[in-house]
Write a protein that holds these residues in place. Structure first.
Motif, short mmCIF file in Angstrom:
data_model
loop_
_atom_site.label_atom_id
_atom_site.label_comp_id
_atom_site.label_asym_id
_atom_site.label_seq_id
_atom_site.Cartn_x
_atom_site.Cartn_y
_atom_site.Cartn_z
N HIS A 56 18.27 8.97 -69.77
CA HIS A 56 17.53 9.09 -70.69
C HIS A 56 16.11 8.62 -70.66
CE1 HIS A 56 21.84 9.56 -73.04
NE2 HIS A 56 21.45 11.32 -72.68
N LYS A 57 16.08 7.51 -69.85
CA LYS A 57 15.44 6.70 -70.45
C LYS A 57 13.88 7.50 -69.65
CE LYS A 57 17.55 2.02 -69.56
NZ LYS A 57 17.67 0.75 -68.51
N ALA A 58 13.81 8.28 -69.16
CA ALA A 58 13.04 9.28 -68.41
C ALA A 58 11.77 9.84 -68.99
CB ALA A 58 13.23 10.00 -67.05
N VAL A 59 13.24 10.35 -70.13
CA VAL A 59 12.85 11.03 -70.90
C VAL A 59 12.19 9.81 -71.81
CG1 VAL A 59 13.25 12.70 -73.27
CG2 VAL A 59 14.29 13.23 -71.41
N LEU A 60 12.53 8.52 -72.43
CA LEU A 60 11.88 8.18 -73.64
C LEU A 60 10.87 7.77 -73.12
CD1 LEU A 60 15.48 6.85 -74.38
CD2 LEU A 60 13.69 7.78 -75.97
N SER A 61 11.12 7.62 -71.99
CA SER A 61 9.16 7.11 -71.30
C SER A 61 7.36 8.01 -71.89
CB SER A 61 9.42 6.90 -69.75
OG SER A 61 8.02 6.21 -70.05
N ARG A 62 8.34 9.49 -71.34
CA ARG A 62 7.67 10.58 -71.76
C ARG A 62 7.46 9.95 -73.12
NH1 ARG A 62 6.30 15.66 -69.80
NH2 ARG A 62 4.80 16.65 -71.39
N LEU A 63 8.52 10.05 -74.29
CA LEU A 63 8.46 9.90 -75.30
C LEU A 63 6.86 9.55 -75.48
CD1 LEU A 63 10.07 12.38 -77.25
CD2 LEU A 63 10.74 10.17 -78.61
N VAL A 64 7.87 8.04 -75.78
CA VAL A 64 6.97 6.86 -76.22
C VAL A 64 4.86 7.06 -75.43
CG1 VAL A 64 6.24 5.12 -75.48
CG2 VAL A 64 8.47 5.35 -75.85
N LEU A 65 5.09 7.66 -74.49
CA LEU A 65 3.50 7.67 -74.13
C LEU A 65 2.79 8.85 -74.93
CD1 LEU A 65 3.58 8.20 -69.73
CD2 LEU A 65 2.49 6.60 -71.25
N GLU A 66 3.17 10.24 -75.40
CA GLU A 66 3.28 11.14 -75.86
C GLU A 66 2.58 10.80 -77.24
OE1 GLU A 66 2.12 14.43 -75.52
OE2 GLU A 66 2.62 13.77 -73.56
N ALA A 67 3.70 9.22 -78.33
CA ALA A 67 3.47 9.31 -78.89
C ALA A 67 2.47 8.30 -79.23
CB ALA A 67 4.48 8.54 -79.34
N GLU A 68 1.88 7.92 -77.56
CA GLU A 68 0.58 6.19 -77.77
C GLU A 68 -0.95 7.64 -77.81
OE1 GLU A 68 1.37 4.21 -74.60
OE2 GLU A 68 2.69 2.73 -76.00
N ARG A 69 -0.56 8.97 -77.33
CA ARG A 69 -1.77 10.03 -77.10
C ARG A 69 -1.65 10.57 -78.50
NH1 ARG A 69 -1.84 15.75 -76.13
NH2 ARG A 69 0.21 15.50 -76.39
N LEU A 70 -1.24 10.25 -79.17
CA LEU A 70 -0.82 11.50 -80.30
C LEU A 70 -1.42 10.65 -81.71
CD1 LEU A 70 1.89 14.55 -79.67
CD2 LEU A 70 -0.89 14.53 -79.67
N GLN A 71 -0.82 8.87 -81.65
CA GLN A 71 -0.98 8.38 -82.38
C GLN A 71 0.14 8.49 -83.53
OE1 GLN A 71 -3.17 5.09 -82.10
NE2 GLN A 71 -2.84 6.14 -80.71
N VAL A 72 1.76 8.50 -83.07
CA VAL A 72 2.27 9.05 -83.90
C VAL A 72 3.53 8.16 -83.76
CG1 VAL A 72 0.70 11.06 -84.77
CG2 VAL A 72 3.12 11.14 -82.65
N ALA A 73 4.51 8.68 -84.01
CA ALA A 73 5.35 7.38 -84.09
C ALA A 73 6.38 8.28 -83.70
CB ALA A 73 6.50 7.24 -85.45
N ALA A 74 7.30 7.47 -82.31
CA ALA A 74 7.99 7.89 -81.03
C ALA A 74 9.50 8.09 -81.81
CB ALA A 74 8.25 7.16 -80.02
N THR A 75 9.78 8.76 -82.13
CA THR A 75 11.37 8.37 -82.54
C THR A 75 12.92 9.93 -81.92
OG1 THR A 75 9.51 9.30 -84.87
CG2 THR A 75 12.36 10.13 -84.97
N VAL A 76 13.54 8.98 -82.13
CA VAL A 76 14.83 9.71 -81.57
C VAL A 76 15.87 9.87 -82.47
CG1 VAL A 76 16.70 9.37 -79.68
CG2 VAL A 76 14.41 8.59 -79.30
N MET A 77 16.48 11.06 -82.85
CA MET A 77 17.09 11.89 -83.55
C MET A 77 18.38 11.89 -83.15
SD MET A 77 18.05 15.65 -84.89
CE MET A 77 16.45 15.89 -85.85
N ILE A 78 19.30 11.34 -83.60
CA ILE A 78 20.85 11.19 -83.26
C ILE A 78 22.64 11.41 -84.30
CG2 ILE A 78 20.21 9.15 -80.94
CD1 ILE A 78 22.50 7.60 -83.41
#
Length: 313
Positions: free
Chosen positions: A31-53
């Motif tokens: 999960h942490k590998a996925v979340l790390s990528r998610l946060v990087l993409e959020a920073e690149r696109l300047q939007v919120a890193a969001t998780v849906m559960i």
């Protein structure tokens, strides 16, 4: 990190995000590998890193007590996701009505209209919508149509042996705490609020803090050496029983923890109980006296373990 309880709480300010969808049970290294990528993409696109559960987890709605044991409750997920840098947690109420939404409506109404997803990460076996008709290929087609990237978790986890919540669950059930910890990236722990129990431990000189396990099935059962966090910023040592307490006719799963050299009121406190080593399975004794003798042995073994590992922890 912002917590949104329910789709009805989404509004215009929540549009535009990178998103990952899943159970995220345990928040393990995969999960942490996925979340790390998610946060990087959020920073690149300047939007919120969001998780849906989903709450309850889908298997719990459909299978009830036959669903796999849950590794982490909502509160645990919130704490771990926040540590990974996630900006927003969307907790969707998983009902039969929600499960019957068509895959197309799930994409158009939720992913596009309400969230305006810019980048999406899902499991390669992720299914959604009525009768699980939505899949990764449908999401890829939607991404091409609406202009967002879709990647699967398998492409992010370049590992010989895939880490999964089910494998961690199996290790915990066997009492293999080190193997579980190697996949979690941390020792397995259980959190909960101290409530009132039967107070039987006091009668034999072993007072316990009682944490009601708010989950259908616990992934662990037995007697464990533990460390306890959540009291004045200190770490305390102890021994814990996780189970139904058959000797005293217990009817529901409960975590009872005895803290060494501690005497204070813990009612209402939120504690984290870290499992260090399994001592034995939970068994039914013929008498309260026999139970007391075994508890004394458990305490002695747990103290010895803590003394042996004092310099290594």
């Amino acid at each position: 990190m912002e917590l949104l309880r329910g789709i009805h709480n989404l509004n215009a300010q929540h549009r535009g995000c990178v998103l990952s969808i899943g159970n995220f049970d345990g928040i393990h290294l995969g999960h942490k590998a996925v979340l790390s990528r998610l946060v990087l993409e959020a920073e690149r696109l300047q939007v919120a890193a969001t998780v849906m559960i989903f709450e309850p987890q889908p298997a719990e709605l459909f299978s009830g007590d036959n669903a796999p044991a849950r590794l982490s409750r909502l509160r645990d997920k919130f704490v771990q996701l926040a540590k990974q840098g996630v900006d927003r947690l969307l907790c969707v109420s998983f009902t039969h009505k929600f499960a019957n939404i068509s895959a197309e409506d799930f994409i158009e109404d939720l992913l596009i209209k309400k969230l305006d997803v810019k980048f999406l990460v899902v499991g390669d076996d992720f299914h959604f919508g009525y009768q699980r008709q939505g899949d990764f290929k449908l999401l890829q087609a939607a991404g091409q149509k609406y202009g967002f990237a879709v990647v699967d978790t398998q492409s992010l986890l370049q590992q010989q042996q895939r880490i999964s919540s089910s494998r961690i669950r199996d290790f915990l059930a066997l009492g293999e705490l080190q193997q579980a910890a190697s996949m979690l990236g941390r020792k397995y722990s259980i959190t909960g609020r101290v409530g009132h129990g039967q107070k039987l431990g006091r009668t034999i000189g072993v007072p316990t803090a009682n944490l009601l396990l708010k989950r259908r099935v616990s992934p662990v059962c037995g007697v464990f050496v533990v460390s306890i966090l959540g009291i004045n910023g200190k770490t305390y040592q102890g021994v814990a029983n996780i189970g139904q307490r058959p000797t005293v006719q217990g009817i529901r799963q409960q975590l009872e923890v005895h803290l060494f050299d501690f005497n204070a009121d813990l009612y209402g406190l939120q504690l984290e109980v870290v499992l260090e080593k399994k001592l034995r399975d939970e068994v039914r004794f013929d008498s309260f006296t026999q139970l007391k003798i075994q508890i004394d042995k458990d305490i002695q073994l747990a103290r010895e373990w803590h003394q042996l590992h004092a310099d290594k922890s």
